[in-house]
Design an enzyme around this catalytic site. Sequence first.
Site, mmCIF file in Angstrom:
data_model
loop_
_atom_site.group_PDB
_atom_site.id
_atom_site.type_symbol
_atom_site.label_atom_id
_atom_site.label_comp_id
_atom_site.label_asym_id
_atom_site.label_seq_id
_atom_site.Cartn_x
_atom_site.Cartn_y
_atom_site.Cartn_z
ATOM 1 N N ASP A 184 0.781 -1.251 0.000
ATOM 2 C CA ASP A 184 0.000 0.000 0.000
ATOM 3 C C ASP A 184 0.813 1.303 0.000
ATOM 4 O O ASP A 184 1.805 1.406 0.723
ATOM 5 C CB ASP A 184 -0.863 0.095 1.261
ATOM 6 N N TYR A 227 2.102 -0.975 9.961
ATOM 7 C CA TYR A 227 1.103 -1.124 8.897
ATOM 8 C C TYR A 227 0.643 0.234 8.353
ATOM 9 O O TYR A 227 1.083 1.288 8.788
ATOM 10 C CB TYR A 227 -0.090 -1.934 9.433
ATOM 11 N N ARG A 231 -7.780 -1.080 11.463
ATOM 12 C CA ARG A 231 -6.475 -0.552 11.052
ATOM 13 C C ARG A 231 -6.567 0.539 9.987
ATOM 14 O O ARG A 231 -7.635 0.891 9.528
ATOM 15 C CB ARG A 231 -5.566 -1.679 10.551
ATOM 16 N N ASP A 232 -5.403 1.030 9.599
ATOM 17 C CA ASP A 232 -5.200 1.944 8.475
ATOM 18 C C ASP A 232 -5.828 3.328 8.694
ATOM 19 O O ASP A 232 -6.694 3.776 7.925
ATOM 20 C CB ASP A 232 -5.747 1.322 7.170
ATOM 21 N N GLU A 270 -10.668 -2.376 4.380
ATOM 22 C CA GLU A 270 -9.294 -1.934 4.617
ATOM 23 C C GLU A 270 -9.084 -0.540 4.026
ATOM 24 O O GLU A 270 -9.830 -0.098 3.148
ATOM 25 C CB GLU A 270 -8.303 -2.912 3.959
HETATM 26 C C1 FRU Z 1 -3.869 -3.677 2.722
HETATM 27 C C2 FRU Z 1 -3.274 -4.061 4.062
HETATM 28 C C3 FRU Z 1 -3.640 -3.074 5.161
HETATM 29 C C4 FRU Z 1 -2.518 -3.233 6.140
HETATM 30 C C5 FRU Z 1 -1.350 -3.443 5.218
HETATM 31 C C6 FRU Z 1 -0.254 -4.318 5.751
HETATM 32 O O1 FRU Z 1 -3.157 -4.197 1.649
HETATM 33 O O2 FRU Z 1 -3.653 -5.378 4.435
HETATM 34 O O3 FRU Z 1 -4.924 -3.271 5.720
HETATM 35 O O4 FRU Z 1 -2.361 -2.128 6.956
HETATM 36 O O5 FRU Z 1 -1.853 -4.007 4.029
HETATM 37 O O6 FRU Z 1 0.835 -4.331 4.883
#
Ligand code: FRU
Length: 471
Positions: A40, A99, A167-168, A221
């Site tokens: 990402d 992440y 997350r994210d 995500e």
């Molecule tokens: C999306 C993801 C995110 C995570 C990251 C880990 O591709 O799975 O949700 O933060 O990649 O590399």
Amino acid sequence: MNALQKDLIKLTKEAERQTLPDCPWRLGLHLMPPVGWLNDPNGLCFFRGEYHVFYQYSPFNAEGGIKFWGHYKSKDLLSWEQCPVMLYSDQAYDVHGAYSGSALCGEDGLYLYYTGNIKHGGEYDYILDGRENNTILAYSPDGVRLGWKRLLLGYRDYPDSVSRHVRDPKVWEQDGKYYMVLGARTKDNTGEVLVYASEDKLHWAHINTIRTPEAFGYMWECPDLFEIGGQWFLSVSPQGVAEKGPGFENVYAAGYFPLFGDFRGNCELGKFVPLDFGFDFYAPQTFFDGKRRILIGWMGMPDAAYSNPTAAYGWQHCLTVPREITNRQGHLVMNPVQEIDSLREDSQEYLYSGECAINLPPLSDIWITCETELSLDLSGVSLKTEAGMLVLTVRDGGFGRETRTASADRLKELRILADTSALEIYVNGGEQVLSVRWYPENGQKTLTLSGKGRAAVYSLRAMRVEKYSLS
Ligand code: FRU
């Protein structure tokens, strides 16, 4: 600096100093990892006159592994500096990966919000237990050096209804406050977005949860929430979506919902629209550079069955080119940022009627208009309309990629950015985009057009990428 930090810095430098075996697929128009694995885009921003692109980076293994934040910066989106890794997973709260996340530009420096991943050893399902997902703030005074990191939220701070998949963080400033959206999977396997607010960048309160009336996949995500031309959009990369057909043919989808109302309170999501119809597009993020909103996505797909031959050369994956994203009557339209035009070196024009074969330069920007129904072949990749559908077929050399479709009943205008091993196909002024990695044999590229119309082929020079050294 702790011992782990010292070693990670040393090992990364060593990995980046290695000479990769001579690889015919290194890219000229797309950002890729110096070595190892990329996924990402993270922390996209325009800070103190420079564009910053961070990305999920595993320098030690081309098949993935522990995730850091790799870093490129640029004044013009064309000449890039490869900066030192900004975030390592070097604390107890991010020990199994720094992440994805985002950047907030402050007067006094750059604030990076990300997820610290922890995976406990043992017999866990890693959905309801066995995993921690911390929201962390990292501060950099200058956008290149890390100042400090601080744990803001842990799994106990999220609502009771969510699983350990949260997350994210995407953070932005609005009306004198800070807002954050986090992607989440509920305990009963529904994707949703948690909305948080803060007065001081450090203390965050959960103020809302945004979801669809019926479950739309089990996990969302990489959320992003932004306004263009008076309309709000919630973009997410949903997993486990039942929908089939164009835009839903990959393992996971990536797209947006128009959002009606106020994201802080009463709001509703419209119909989900995929952002890309190719094989290789996921986890896009946007930012505003003062003039326009720019989107960058990962040109890859988690858990895909197909592969990339670059892994054998010690690296894998790339980002899309920066795309300007605009609102055309409530629909998001994407096109390469205008800066790409200044990579043009030479051009050839063609009037075609019937079949026409064109030898392409190594890097090209191809514009095609047609009066009749167009079909084309680009060294193993074909594109044509069939029963009101646009069909992309990777015939051979696609390493498992076969067919994808987009709903475009007519092919009037096409723009194709053709890099050594990546194609971005913009249909009808960017109404649809198809991103695909592709590996033409011997690097030889021929474009065959059939129908009647015009084509212009611009040869492009490669972007410049240089190593930035900290003094
Ligand atoms: C999306 C993801 C995110 C995570 C990251 C880990 O591709 O799975 O949700 O933060 O990649 O590399």
